[in-house]
Scaffold this active site. Structure first.
Site, PDB file in Angstrom:
ATOM      1  N   LEU A   1     -10.223  -7.993 -12.126  1.00 14.29           N
ATOM      2  CA  LEU A   1     -11.655  -7.736 -11.937  1.00 14.29           C
ATOM      3  C   LEU A   1     -12.439  -8.381 -13.082  1.00 14.29           C
ATOM      4  CD1 LEU A   1     -11.252  -4.004 -10.898  1.00 14.29           C
ATOM      5  CD2 LEU A   1     -12.079  -5.840  -9.399  1.00 14.29           C
TER       6      LEU A   1
ATOM      7  N   GLY B   1       0.791  -1.233   0.000  1.00 15.28           N
ATOM      8  CA  GLY B   1       0.000   0.000   0.000  1.00 15.28           C
ATOM      9  C   GLY B   1       0.820   1.278   0.000  1.00 15.28           C
TER      10      GLY B   1
ATOM     11  N   HIS C   1       0.694   0.469 -13.174  1.00 14.59           N
ATOM     12  CA  HIS C   1       1.458  -0.751 -13.473  1.00 14.59           C
ATOM     13  C   HIS C   1       2.938  -0.405 -13.578  1.00 14.59           C
ATOM     14  CE1 HIS C   1       2.140  -4.787 -14.896  1.00 14.59           C
ATOM     15  NE2 HIS C   1       2.968  -4.269 -15.787  1.00 14.59           N
TER      16      HIS C   1
HETATM   17  C1  GRF Z   1       3.122  -1.232  -7.550  1.00  8.11           C
HETATM   18  O1  GRF Z   1       4.389  -1.437  -8.127  1.00  8.11           O
HETATM   19  C2  GRF Z   1       2.060  -1.126  -8.622  1.00  8.11           C
HETATM   20  O2  GRF Z   1       2.538  -0.589  -9.824  1.00  8.11           O
HETATM   21  C3  GRF Z   1       1.662  -2.565  -8.838  1.00  8.11           C
HETATM   22  O3  GRF Z   1       1.742  -3.147  -7.564  1.00  8.11           O
HETATM   23  C4  GRF Z   1       2.674  -2.449  -6.760  1.00  8.11           C
HETATM   24  C5  GRF Z   1       1.957  -2.065  -5.502  1.00  8.11           C
HETATM   25  O4  GRF Z   1       2.802  -1.491  -4.547  1.00  8.11           O
HETATM   26  N1  GRF Z   1       0.362  -2.636  -9.457  1.00  8.11           N
HETATM   27  P1  GRF Z   1       2.181  -0.846  -3.232  1.00  8.11           P
HETATM   28  O5  GRF Z   1       1.304  -1.913  -2.589  1.00  8.11           O
HETATM   29  O6  GRF Z   1       1.422   0.367  -3.623  1.00  8.11           O
HETATM   30  O7  GRF Z   1       3.377  -0.533  -2.360  1.00  8.11           O
END
Ligand code: GRF
Length: 209
Positions: free
Chosen positions: A93, A12, A109
């Site tokens: 989803l 998060g 992403h």
């Molecule tokens: C991030 O690198 C995001 O791009 C991907 O998952 C990761 C989540 O990281 N979808 P966090 O949980 O926000 O630290």
């Protein structure tokens, strides 16, 4: 003010960047709900600590994906959620869910899409030997990591990099651009035509009032 939900599965850190931006007033929308598929997600603790309501929808409590998504839709409708921000949400989803919120779900992403889709975007780019990878913010459709691209930021793979060092710089880029993209959405500055997303220079007239 628009109300939004953030979906998390893990650490998060993007949720934290979003919370910080909401608190600073850089995102002018109400973070009304945090949703996770994992009850032990660190992201949930962050939400709790910051005083934001959080809910868990764990797949193990359901017989199939659609029934999880159906329950989430009911909750999101009850909470009058206008749009959804995925921040490290590790489940795809269903089309059922996505169709309930057309052009209203955004994802981050950690690669320059369409390269290195999937859950290991950073590792895959590093292992492949890419010299440049990066971050993509995009609208979500029913296919994985596929919707129209809102914003991308390149991140160079440096001489002597490790996956961990690269990961740190990618996260830093995510935390910088994701809140900005969210505010563009809130301002109504994102115009989607097919796969093209135009970022309007100015606020649309109805937002100026
Ligand atoms: C991030 O690198 C995001 O791009 C991907 O998952 C990761 C989540 O990281 N979808 P966090 O949980 O926000 O630290």
């Amino acid at each position: 003010m628009l109300r939004f939900a953030v979906f998390v599965s893990g650490n998060g850190s993007n949720l934290q960047a979003i919370i910080d931006a909401v608190k600073r007033g850089d995102i002018k929308a109400e973070l009304a709900l945090v949703i996770s598929d994992r009850e032990n997600a660190v992201g949930l603790k962050r939400a709790e600590k910051e005083g934001f309501p959080a809910r868990v929808f764990s797949p193990k409590d359901y017989t199939n994906r659609q029934s999880v998504d159906r329950d989430m839709v009911i909750t999101l409708r009850n909470e009058k959620i206008d749009f959804i921000v995925l921040a490290g949400y590790m489940r795809l989803l269903t089309a059922f869910f996505v169709n309930k919120f057309p052009k209203k779900i955004i994802n981050v992403h950690p690669s320059l899409l369409p390269n290195f889709k999937g859950v290991n975007g950073i590792k895959d780019a590093f292992t492949y030997g890419s010299k440049v990878t990066g971050v993509t913010i995009h609208f979500v459709n029913e296919k994985m990591d596929n919707g129209p691209i809102i914003m991308q930021e390149p991140v160079c793979v440096l001489e002597g990099d490790t996956k961990e060092k690269l990961e740190k710089r990618i996260h830093k880029a995510e935390h910088r651009i994701y809140p900005r993209a969210i505010q563009y959405y809130v301002d109504g500055r994102l115009k989607i035509r097919g796969r093209q997303v135009k970022i309007l220079e100015e606020l649309p007239d109805e937002k100026k009032k």
